[in-house]
Design an enzyme around this catalytic site. Structure first.
Site, short mmCIF file in Angstrom:
data_model
loop_
_atom_site.label_atom_id
_atom_site.label_comp_id
_atom_site.label_asym_id
_atom_site.label_seq_id
_atom_site.Cartn_x
_atom_site.Cartn_y
_atom_site.Cartn_z
N TYR A 85 0.85 -1.20 0.00
CA TYR A 85 0.00 0.00 0.00
C TYR A 85 0.88 1.25 0.00
CZ TYR A 85 -3.72 3.18 1.65
OH TYR A 85 -4.63 4.21 1.80
N THR A 130 -9.49 8.16 8.94
CA THR A 130 -10.81 8.77 8.80
C THR A 130 -11.87 7.75 9.20
OG1 THR A 130 -9.94 10.09 6.99
CG2 THR A 130 -12.33 9.95 7.16
#
Ligand code: UDP
Length: 328
Positions: free
Chosen positions: A146, A176
């Site tokens: 990632y 988030t």
């Protein structure tokens, strides 16, 4: 009416972005291959004539017949357990996928915003993290697929900007949370709330002294919206600097949910960052933006969302379980 293509449209952030751009009066074209996304996140949009959806893997050549003004590239597995299951797909969507979408932006003369991440800072040795820090990433660790895809994404996006003159924007997103996170995505907030709702113990990885800084999704979307419309082409942190340890976070979830369950400790995942907090000085001055929703309020809304889901969904296995076909 302006037209925006949003990749990862059925995902957590993508779906909220679709909602926001519809609300702002745009034509929205959503694209997703649904390996980690979920059409239930955007089912409310299918009735609208301003919304269109393509089921497509952006790692393969992307063509849309419509003329685009903006592209938002938000397609990517985004949780550590996904990287372990679909590492090559994760690498491809951040690299080949970004390349395809930059090519599309160039051919259409569209502006493109790409979703980067605090993971480009790895396990940071600078605290809080500002945009000038280059990071501390292990390229071959489990998170490397990632982190390095997103670092490559930033590099190729800047190259298209400087070499081809494409209008580009790069947002570095910090943790988030909010409604539509996948309950089973393995990340800390849906894990804790899911455990509380199922009457299971809350699993803290490591001793819980590691920190994160959680931003409510509406605040993030506002920052992204402003960045897209700004003229700032360099990477910009968008997140909430309110930092908390994972142990304290577990306490907050226990209070919020009223669960009687206890906390149990499990092994810390490899390369799990010890601390993370965005320095948002730059976003404040360039976008006039800062988060408005505090954790107590954001957690309440998020908890109400998870509580409103049917009981089946609490026990639902990953609906994208058949990863086999993506092992290419
Ligand atoms: N974590 C935890 N229990 C869980 C899931 C996650 O203690 O059930 C920890 C994880 O080890 C990390 C933090 O919570 O330190 C945030 O993890 P998450 O996967 O949400 O996102 P990350 O910021 O690590 O990408």
């Amino acid at each position: 009416m302006k037209r925006v293509l949003i990749t990862g449209a059925a995902g957590f952030l993508g779906s909220h972005l679709c909602d926001r751009f519809i609300k702002e009066g745009y034509h929205v074209i959503g694209m997703d291959n649904l390996i980690t996304g979920d059409l239930r996140n955007i089912e409310q949009l299918f009735v609208l004539k301003e919304f269109k959806f393509y089921n497509h893997d952006v790692s393969k050549f992307v063509h849309v017949p419509e003329q685009l003004d903006y592209i938002l590239h938000f397609a990517s597995p985004a949780s550590p357990i996904d990287y372990l299951k679909i590492p090559i797909q994760t690498l491809k969507v951040g690299s080949l996928g970004t390349h395809n979408l930059l090519g599309l932006a160039k051919s259409q003369g569209a502006r493109i915003l790409v979703a980067s991440t605090s993971e480009v800072y790895g396990d940071p040795t600078v605290h809080p993290q500002n945009e000038d820090y280059w990071g501390n990433v292990n390229p071959i660790g489990p998170r490397g697929v990632y982190d390095e895809a997103k670092r490559f994404q930033e590099a190729i996006t800047m190259a298209y900007h400087t070499y081809h003159g494409v209008e580009t924007r790069i947002v570095r997103i910090f943790n988030t949370y909010g409604p539509r996170m996948r309950l089973n995505d393995g990340r800390v907030l849906p894990s804790f709330i899911g455990q509380a709702l199922r009457g299971e113990d809350l699993t803290i990885f490591g001793d819980g002294s590691q920190t994160r800084s959680f931003c409510y999704v509406d605040d993030l979307v506002e920052g992204i919206y402003r960045l897209l419309l700004s003229d700032y082409a360099y990477p910009l942190n968008v997140g909430n600097p309110d930092e908390i340890t994972i142990a304290e976070f577990a306490e907050e979830i226990i209070k919020l949910t009223g669960t009687n369950q206890k906390v149990v400790y499990k092994a810390l995942p490899v390369d799990d960052p010890k601390q993370r907090q965005p320095d948002i000085t730059r976003a404040k001055s360039i976008l006039g933006w800062e988060p408005k929703i505090n954790r107590a309020e954001g957690l309440r809304i998020t908890y109400d969302y998870f509580r409103s889901l049917s009981k089946d969904r609490l026990y639902e296995e990953a609906h994208h379980k058949d990863f086999g076909q993506y092992r290419n």
